[in-house]
Design an enzyme around this catalytic site. Structure first.
Site, PDB file in Angstrom:
ATOM      1  N   HIS A   1       0.816  -1.225   0.000  1.00  0.00           N
ATOM      2  CA  HIS A   1       0.000   0.000   0.000  1.00  0.00           C
ATOM      3  C   HIS A   1       0.849   1.273   0.000  1.00  0.00           C
ATOM      4  O   HIS A   1       0.326   2.349  -0.315  1.00  0.00           O
ATOM      5  CB  HIS A   1      -0.924   0.036   1.214  1.00  0.00           C
ATOM      6  CG  HIS A   1      -1.997  -1.004   1.207  1.00  0.00           C
ATOM      7  ND1 HIS A   1      -2.892  -1.140   0.174  1.00  0.00           N
ATOM      8  CD2 HIS A   1      -2.313  -1.978   2.122  1.00  0.00           C
ATOM      9  CE1 HIS A   1      -3.723  -2.149   0.442  1.00  0.00           C
ATOM     10  NE2 HIS A   1      -3.384  -2.664   1.609  1.00  0.00           N
TER      11      HIS A   1
ATOM     12  N   ASP B   1      -3.119 -10.439  -2.216  1.00  0.00           N
ATOM     13  CA  ASP B   1      -3.687  -9.920  -0.975  1.00  0.00           C
ATOM     14  C   ASP B   1      -5.154  -9.563  -1.215  1.00  0.00           C
ATOM     15  O   ASP B   1      -5.538  -9.178  -2.325  1.00  0.00           O
ATOM     16  CB  ASP B   1      -2.908  -8.686  -0.553  1.00  0.00           C
ATOM     17  CG  ASP B   1      -3.225  -8.197   0.844  1.00  0.00           C
ATOM     18  OD1 ASP B   1      -2.441  -8.489   1.759  1.00  0.00           O
ATOM     19  OD2 ASP B   1      -4.245  -7.496   1.011  1.00  0.00           O
TER      20      ASP B   1
ATOM     21  N   HIS C   1      -6.717  -7.022  -0.286  1.00  0.00           N
ATOM     22  CA  HIS C   1      -6.805  -5.591  -0.595  1.00  0.00           C
ATOM     23  C   HIS C   1      -6.002  -5.280  -1.851  1.00  0.00           C
ATOM     24  O   HIS C   1      -4.969  -5.889  -2.109  1.00  0.00           O
ATOM     25  CB  HIS C   1      -6.262  -4.753   0.574  1.00  0.00           C
ATOM     26  CG  HIS C   1      -6.951  -5.015   1.866  1.00  0.00           C
ATOM     27  ND1 HIS C   1      -6.416  -5.836   2.850  1.00  0.00           N
ATOM     28  CD2 HIS C   1      -8.139  -4.578   2.341  1.00  0.00           C
ATOM     29  CE1 HIS C   1      -7.247  -5.883   3.875  1.00  0.00           C
ATOM     30  NE2 HIS C   1      -8.301  -5.128   3.588  1.00  0.00           N
TER      31      HIS C   1
ATOM     32  N   ASP D   1      -4.918 -12.585   3.580  1.00  0.00           N
ATOM     33  CA  ASP D   1      -6.146 -12.104   4.211  1.00  0.00           C
ATOM     34  C   ASP D   1      -7.387 -12.327   3.357  1.00  0.00           C
ATOM     35  O   ASP D   1      -8.480 -11.877   3.719  1.00  0.00           O
ATOM     36  CB  ASP D   1      -6.031 -10.629   4.601  1.00  0.00           C
ATOM     37  CG  ASP D   1      -5.335  -9.771   3.561  1.00  0.00           C
ATOM     38  OD1 ASP D   1      -4.988 -10.294   2.481  1.00  0.00           O
ATOM     39  OD2 ASP D   1      -5.118  -8.570   3.833  1.00  0.00           O
TER      40      ASP D   1
END
Length: 377
Positions: A155, A192, A194, A279
């Site tokens: 990120h 991931d 996200h 995740d």
């Protein structure tokens, strides 16, 4: 790092590095220092340790910090100085995502060095894998690399911390592979849950990096829509795969077969890097995908096969998210088992009803958008 002998390279299947950052911690927080010990304990439970697999598994003992030149290939120098100053003078403190219900991004006094160690571990693994690819015997398989390090990175943008991330480890690794090893075509696969917005933005106009990101549709931070495909010279080199809520193992397999694999074959990378978040696991408390632990065995096995076919086996995996300690630790152990050529040890442990029609529709649209329909079974 010390150079591996021809005998070590000939028998090894996996190089790995560990940087647990125990003092980069703020309880209660999902990105906790408990993550790495949980993974190491799970590896021990399934018998995946360096002593037990001395012929296959090699721990890269020599740690180093990524240098300023290496990280400023990706990040602004002013931003790096800001992180350093914050760690030295303001920690412990919140540095981003103040209102994020899943948790803010924080720094402690050790966080800057911990981030440099995480990036350094990635670069040491690239060195090891590239060295092995040069020395391998004819027909031998090049070991993969795996970094069990935190804080995560995907990120982080050129000039901002975000989403528990300070330095963008996979982006730093990609530029390092290009600049120090002459591996000009880099494929990054981010699974991931996200969207890896930082990595996405850093290479959005770059045709030397293929960025493929499989994530939950509409999830934080809101980027990663399928229409985001790159700009300028990078047009078409960003492939986003937003997965419908509830997608699980079957969806992951379809996305790999119908999008990830043909995109990789078309691009012909010189090295493959994985932003390996865990995740999307059904146990994870933050989001709403339903991968099994064994899903990560499938993904890792298939991407290793791709690297063997396309780029001389050069594959390095970097840990990103994963906030159920059980889901994370089981899933990382599944990735290790796959890289060692061993079968999955975790069977599906819950019933998942996937939105398969929605998955097929999304995959068909992405394939059409990126011209991946030709020549596919």
């Amino acid at each position: 790092m010390t150079h591996a002998s021809q005998q070590e390279i000939g028998s090894s299947k996996l190089f790995y590095a560990v940087s647990g950052a125990p003092q980069h911690d703020r309880q209660p927080h999902p990105e906790t220092a408990k993550r790495v010990p949980a993974i190491l304990a799970a590896l021990d439970r399934v018998g995946v340790t360096a002593p037990a697999h001395a012929d296959k598994l090699r721990l890269i003992q020599e740690s180093r910090l990524a240098t300023m030149d290496e990280i400023t290939a990706v990040h602004d120098a002013d931003y790096i100085q800001q992180l350093k100053d914050t760690a030295e003078n303001k920690a412990q403190t919140v540095v981003a995502d103040f209102d994020d219900p899943d948790g803010f991004t924080y720094m402690t006094r050790t966080s800057f060095d911990d981030a440099l160690k995480a990036s350094g571990a990635a670069l040491a693994l690239i060195d090891a894998v590239v060295e092995a690819s040069k020395k391998r015997a004819t027909g031998g398989e090049v070991p993969a690399g795996y970094s069990i390090a935190r804080p995560p990175g995907h990120h982080a943008t050129a000039n901002q911390p975000m989403g528990f991330c300070l330095l963008n480890n996979v982006a730093i690794a990609a530029r390092y592979a290009q600049q120090h090893h002459g591996l000009q075509k880099v494929m990054i696969l981010d699974w991931d849950v996200h969207h890896g917005n930082g990595t996405n933005d850093l290479f959005y106009d770059d045709d030397t990096v293929l960025m493929v990101d499989m994530h939950e549709d509409g999830v934080w931070p809101g980027s990663g829509q399928l229409q985001e495909t790159g700009t300028g010279r990078g047009q078409g080199y960003t492939i986003n795969i937003p997965m419908p809520i509830g997608s699980g193992d079957a969806a992951a397999r379809l996305a790999f077969d119908k999008i990830i694999q043909p995109a990789a074959i078309r691009f012909q990378p010189n090295i493959i890097l994985i932003s390996a978040g865990y995740d999307a696991h059904w146990r994870d408390p933050l989001e709403k995908l339903n991968f099994y632990s064994s899903t990560y065995h499938f993904l890792t096995k298939r991407v290793k096969q791709l690297s063997n076919k396309l780029c001389g086996g050069r594959l390095v995996m970097l840990m990103e998210g994963g906030y159920s300690l059980q889901g994370l630790s089981e899933s990382v152990s599944e990735s290790f088992l796959a890289l060692l050529g061993e079968p999955s040890q975790h069977q599906p442990d819950t019933e998942v009803i996937e939105p398969i029609e929605a998955v097929w529709s999304q995959i068909a649209e992405i394939r059409k958008l990126h011209g991946l329909e030709q020549g596919m079974r």
